[in-house]
Every structure is written in C-alpha cells, then in structure tokens.
Design a protein around this motif. Sequence first.
Motif, short mmCIF file in Angstrom:
data_model
loop_
_atom_site.label_atom_id
_atom_site.label_comp_id
_atom_site.label_asym_id
_atom_site.label_seq_id
_atom_site.Cartn_x
_atom_site.Cartn_y
_atom_site.Cartn_z
N PRO A 12 0.84 -1.20 0.00
CA PRO A 12 0.00 0.00 0.00
C PRO A 12 0.87 1.25 0.00
O PRO A 12 1.93 1.28 0.60
CB PRO A 12 -0.80 -0.10 1.31
N VAL A 13 0.41 2.27 -0.68
CA VAL A 13 1.11 3.53 -0.76
C VAL A 13 0.36 4.52 0.12
O VAL A 13 -0.83 4.73 -0.07
CB VAL A 13 1.18 4.05 -2.21
N ALA A 14 1.04 5.09 1.10
CA ALA A 14 0.40 6.06 1.98
C ALA A 14 0.12 7.34 1.21
O ALA A 14 0.96 7.79 0.43
CB ALA A 14 1.29 6.35 3.18
N THR A 15 -1.06 7.87 1.40
CA THR A 15 -1.42 9.12 0.75
C THR A 15 -1.59 10.19 1.80
O THR A 15 -1.72 9.91 2.98
CB THR A 15 -2.73 8.96 -0.04
N SER A 16 -1.58 11.43 1.34
CA SER A 16 -1.76 12.55 2.25
C SER A 16 -3.09 12.41 2.96
O SER A 16 -4.05 11.88 2.43
CB SER A 16 -1.72 13.86 1.46
N GLY A 17 -3.15 12.90 4.15
CA GLY A 17 -4.40 12.85 4.89
C GLY A 17 -4.20 13.28 6.32
O GLY A 17 -3.12 13.70 6.74
N ILE A 18 -5.27 13.16 7.09
CA ILE A 18 -5.27 13.54 8.50
C ILE A 18 -5.49 12.25 9.30
O ILE A 18 -6.49 11.57 9.12
CB ILE A 18 -6.42 14.53 8.80
#
Length: 149
Positions: A12-18
């Motif tokens: 999995p590729v981490a994406t921007s977020g909170i």
Amino acid sequence: GTAGGVVSAPAPVATSGISQQPAVAGAISASAFAVTVAPRNTEAVRCVVFLVGAPAATAEEVLHPQAGVVVEDQHSSPAAVEAAAGVAASFQFTALMAATDYDVVCATQGGVVSDRLQVTTSGFPTPVAPAGPPTKDTFSVAYKAAAAD
C-alpha cells in the motif's frame, strides 16, 4: 508470476491525509485556545480559524491565505509546520474575540482539508458594567453583545 502460482499484492502507498482530526488542547480562554492535528504522512500542516458559518476553505486557502479569505486570526495564525506522520502538531490561536463561535480548519501540504472543529471562546463579548446601583436585595448587570458580521 511467482513460483508455485502465488502472486503478491502491491504494497500500500500512503497518501496525504489527517490521521487525527483537530482537537482542543488545554483550556479555552476569552481570546485564545490551542488545537492539535496529526497528518497521516510527514508533511506540512497548518490550522486557521474562521467565524462559524464561513464558506469552506480549500487546502491552498488554509496553507496560504490571500486577501479575500476570511481568516479571523490572519495576523496571529501560526505558520505551517512540518509534522511527522501520526504525530500531533500544536497550533496556538490568540487575539480572538471573547464569547465567539469559531471553526478551526486544518490542511496538509498534500491538499487534504480536515473536518471543521467548532470552538467557542469564553467570556463576555464586551466588558461587563453595572446597570445601576445595587439595592438591598438585587443588582443588575448589562453587557452589549458584539455585532455579527
């Protein structure tokens, strides 16, 4: 393919977020409060304050307010900070109006805007003054509410 016919799934590729939405940190005074927010990845994050009911802001407007964007604490708003993934960054808001409803909105450099956090500062909108001389059994207090924009 792989030996034995087993195919591995892509990582999995981490994406921007909170990873942690804005939350009040500590006491709320008549003119100041602090919030924390944590980004999902290590990246710049910034929080700003709007009067409740202000139009929704984009990440760009939160990160880089321009003229015409109704940021209530524009002069004292903390700058964006580089926050580690999952680690809460703290933002202190000052010079706010007493007894006023605010929305706190945060955004990441990757373009993700947080949920709005509503915070009401404590105190009276204007200084309290006696409405007249006290009597033996009663006294009254008058105050003028701040005008709404």
